[in-house]
Design a protein around this motif. Structure first.
Motif, PDB file in Angstrom:
ATOM      1  N   TYR A 148       3.609 -33.909 -29.808  1.00 18.83           N
ATOM      2  CA  TYR A 148       4.959 -33.353 -29.872  1.00 18.83           C
ATOM      3  C   TYR A 148       5.614 -33.582 -28.517  1.00 18.83           C
ATOM      4  CZ  TYR A 148       8.446 -30.441 -32.189  1.00 18.83           C
ATOM      5  OH  TYR A 148       9.578 -30.004 -32.817  1.00 18.83           O
ATOM      6  N   HIS A 198      14.284 -30.468 -33.986  1.00 24.86           N
ATOM      7  CA  HIS A 198      12.998 -31.025 -34.431  1.00 24.86           C
ATOM      8  C   HIS A 198      13.242 -32.361 -35.108  1.00 24.86           C
ATOM      9  CE1 HIS A 198       8.961 -31.331 -36.061  1.00 24.86           C
ATOM     10  NE2 HIS A 198       9.463 -31.527 -37.260  1.00 24.86           N
ATOM     11  N   LEU A 209       6.119 -36.157 -33.383  1.00 27.14           N
ATOM     12  CA  LEU A 209       7.134 -35.116 -33.484  1.00 27.14           C
ATOM     13  C   LEU A 209       7.881 -35.028 -32.162  1.00 27.14           C
ATOM     14  CD1 LEU A 209       4.930 -32.401 -35.253  1.00 27.14           C
ATOM     15  CD2 LEU A 209       6.215 -34.287 -36.275  1.00 27.14           C
ATOM     16  N   SER A 211      11.597 -33.237 -29.888  1.00 23.75           N
ATOM     17  CA  SER A 211      12.675 -32.260 -29.782  1.00 23.75           C
ATOM     18  C   SER A 211      13.399 -32.466 -28.457  1.00 23.75           C
ATOM     19  CB  SER A 211      12.116 -30.838 -29.858  1.00 23.75           C
ATOM     20  OG  SER A 211      13.110 -29.875 -29.581  1.00 23.75           O
TER      21      SER A 211
END
Length: 279
Positions: A148, A198, A209, A211
């Motif tokens: 992430y 997201h 992932l 952000s």
């Protein structure tokens, strides 16, 4: 209590005759009811015994024989594992089951042993502890880990760059102002309302992932590992283990994208997101 529900073999199942579309549909609907009720843990159909083997044990000797095997009514053509409150509940569910065969058939229900049943042979509880450790290992083997990345306000720029140069494919993207739940007061830097909350993009066969994060002051110093675990006890166990001598960033709680989600940085400085898969 856990029970194994066994569909006994029949002449047609041993002959390899496939079920009709109507029977498949009816069994699918029944399985859906079991899943919705939280009863079904697993279920599979078995191929005819002609495609199977048996191994006979006699001391150190092993004798292998190949199917088909006689006594069709003693063979199993399929099974479920159910988690029910009582044998009576299991019986009520079996009574609701469509006839699993085109001809007359039988379903047998057997309770599974639990480690508590072997307490007399395990007075210290050591074997039970080993079994619990094995169970946890099996459950964790079903977990998944994803990277992430946080881009401090440059997520869209990064997505465009990876799409252009790496052939990335953006599979999902949500901005903060599209969140179904309002963001906590003072969490976002002013102007970040339109930033990416997201996103998921794929490079090759790996899904990453991403952000924007909540501000543009944090430097890009690494990444978070998003760990999806199979059930709530495992989520709490893993989260608490990582939090020991670490730092809880966000306690485990229900969020709109997961029944249970939390953020923690472990004692080595690795940032983790622990979550359950969305139902």
């Amino acid at each position: 209590m856990k029970v194994m529900v066994m569909v006994k073999a029949s002449a047609s199942s041993e002959a390899g005759k496939m079920p009709s579309e109507a029977l498949l549909t009816a069994m699918g609907e029944f399985n859906a009811q079991l899943v919705d009720a939280g009863v079904m843990e697993s279920g599979e159909g078995l191929k005819p015994s002609s495609e199977g083997y048996r191994v006979h044990f006699n001391g150190s000797e092993r004798t292998v024989s190949q199917g088909p095997f006689a006594a069709t009514n003693e063979l199993v053509a399929g099974f479920w594992v159910w988690n029910v409150n009582s044998m009576e509940e299991a019986l009520e569910w079996v009574k609701k089951c469509p006839n699993p065969m085109e001809e007359a058939s039988d379903i047998e229900i057997r309770a599974l042993y639990g480690m508590e049943d072997f307490a007399d042979a395990d007075p210290s509880g050591e074997i039970a502890a080993q079994e619990d450790e094995l169970r946890q290992t099996l459950e964790m083997q079903k977990s998944s880990v994803r990277n992430y990345l946080f881009f401090a306000g440059r997520c869209q720029e990064a997505l465009d760059f990876y799409t252009q140069h790496l052939g990335a494919k953006v599979e999902f993207k949500m901005h903060f102002n599209e969140s179904p739940e309002p963001m906590p007061a003072d969490m976002l830097q002013k102007g970040f309302e339109n930033k990416i909350m997201h996103a998921a993009f794929k490079v090759g066969d790996v899904t990453i992932l991403a952000s924007d994060g909540c501000n543009d002051t944090d430097t890009f110093s690494g990444f978070s590992l998003a760990l999806t675990v199979p059930n709530e006890p495992q989520a709490h166990r893993v989260f608490n283990a990582l939090a020991q001598d670490g730092k809880v960033v966000m306690p485990l709680a229900k969020v709109f994208w997961s029944p249970l989600y939390g953020q923690v940085t472990d004692k080595f400085g690795v940032a983790w997101m622990i979550m359950l898969p969305d139902a």
